[in-house]
Design an enzyme around this catalytic site. Structure first.
Site, PDB file in Angstrom:
ATOM      1  N   VAL A 150      -6.114  -6.564   7.192  1.00 61.49           N
ATOM      2  CA  VAL A 150      -4.980  -6.024   6.463  1.00 61.49           C
ATOM      3  C   VAL A 150      -5.510  -5.448   5.158  1.00 61.49           C
ATOM      4  CG1 VAL A 150      -4.429  -8.166   5.232  1.00 61.49           C
ATOM      5  CG2 VAL A 150      -2.626  -6.505   5.664  1.00 61.49           C
ATOM      6  N   SER A 151      -4.975  -4.323   4.759  1.00 62.54           N
ATOM      7  CA  SER A 151      -5.340  -3.752   3.462  1.00 62.54           C
ATOM      8  C   SER A 151      -4.325  -4.219   2.426  1.00 62.54           C
ATOM      9  CB  SER A 151      -5.377  -2.221   3.523  1.00 62.54           C
ATOM     10  OG  SER A 151      -4.112  -1.700   3.892  1.00 62.54           O
ATOM     11  N   THR A 152      -4.633  -4.024   1.160  1.00 60.31           N
ATOM     12  CA  THR A 152      -3.799  -4.538   0.079  1.00 60.31           C
ATOM     13  C   THR A 152      -2.364  -4.054   0.185  1.00 60.31           C
ATOM     14  OG1 THR A 152      -5.727  -4.617  -1.371  1.00 60.31           O
ATOM     15  CG2 THR A 152      -3.561  -4.703  -2.408  1.00 60.31           C
ATOM     16  N   ASP A 153      -2.161  -2.774   0.498  1.00 61.92           N
ATOM     17  CA  ASP A 153      -0.805  -2.231   0.525  1.00 61.92           C
ATOM     18  C   ASP A 153      -0.068  -2.545   1.818  1.00 61.92           C
ATOM     19  OD1 ASP A 153      -2.387  -0.659   2.093  1.00 61.92           O
ATOM     20  OD2 ASP A 153      -1.597   1.255   1.388  1.00 61.92           O
ATOM     21  N   GLU A 154      -0.709  -3.223   2.763  1.00 66.05           N
ATOM     22  CA  GLU A 154      -0.061  -3.579   4.025  1.00 66.05           C
ATOM     23  C   GLU A 154       0.360  -5.042   4.086  1.00 66.05           C
ATOM     24  OE1 GLU A 154      -2.305  -0.630   7.195  1.00 66.05           O
ATOM     25  OE2 GLU A 154      -3.193  -2.556   6.671  1.00 66.05           O
TER      26      GLU A 154
END
Length: 209
Positions: free
Chosen positions: A39-43
């Site tokens: 997962v990326s930070t904005d997800e």
């Protein structure tokens, strides 16, 4: 095809809850799987993308189909880079255990066409040894020409989405800067604790994108 050289990571991200009790009762002939979640930070706040949701889907799949899930590796990292510690550890474990790499979708593994060219040539393609399973392309066989073509097509779409997002962000920041809004970090030489001006026309600040 484009190939990339990647250095092994110094830190391995291993999910401590990945090794399941049911795996101990599996026979030696049971297919082995290595899970990968990202997962990326904005997800992180998006429903259906969280690490826990991805992990649960992989665990349930392995339980349903009798796969021996050895470990799950994870990253909180952008999908534009292949040199992620968790992914590199997962790939190394795939080789060591002669196992299948498993993820909920192609874009969790990578959103880059160049990276998929490297992964197929090195690990999962027609001339490579190992297999992977992404749930969104579960019926695709990467060992065939048609399967490789479809994976490249999906990778192109995923990379295009990333490029479009970056483009929209760039245009939005330019528009804000044109209005006098300072975006990003503090300007060089600006005291962090200096009081902000209150007069009309004062410079405003916005958070990063």
């Amino acid at each position: 095809m484009l190939k990339r050289a990647h250095k092994p990571p110094k830190v391995l991200h291993i999910d401590p809850k990945a090794r399941l009790q049911y795996a101990k009762t599996m026979g030696e002939s049971a297919p082995r799987a290595i899970g990968y979640i990202r997962v990326s930070t904005d997800e992180q706040a998006v429903e259906g993308i969280s690490l826990d949701v991805q992990k649960d889907r992989i665990v349930h799949y392995c339980q349903q189909f009798g796969l021996n899930l050895l470990d799950i590796y994870q990253d909180e990292w952008t999908g534009k880079e292949l040199g992620r510690p968790g992914l590199q550890a997962a790939l190394a474990r795939v080789v060591q255990a002669d196992a299948m790499l498993m993820s909920v979708s192609l874009c969790r593994i990578s959103r880059s066409v160049g990276d998929w060219s490297y992964l197929l040539a090195t690990y999962f393609g027609r001339t490579a040894k190992f297999k992977f399973l992404a749930f969104d392309v579960a019926g695709v066989d990467a060992k065939t020409a048609a399967g490789e073509t479809l994976i490249y097509f999906r990778a192109v779409m995923a990379q295009g989405e990333v490029s479009q997002t970056s483009e929209r962000t760039l245009h939005a920041m330019r528009a804000l800067k044109a209005k006098g809004v300072v975006c990003g970090g503090l300007p060089y030489g600006s005291p962090r604790d200096a009081p902000r001006p209150r007069r009309a026309g004062a410079v405003k600040r916005c958070g990063g994108f």
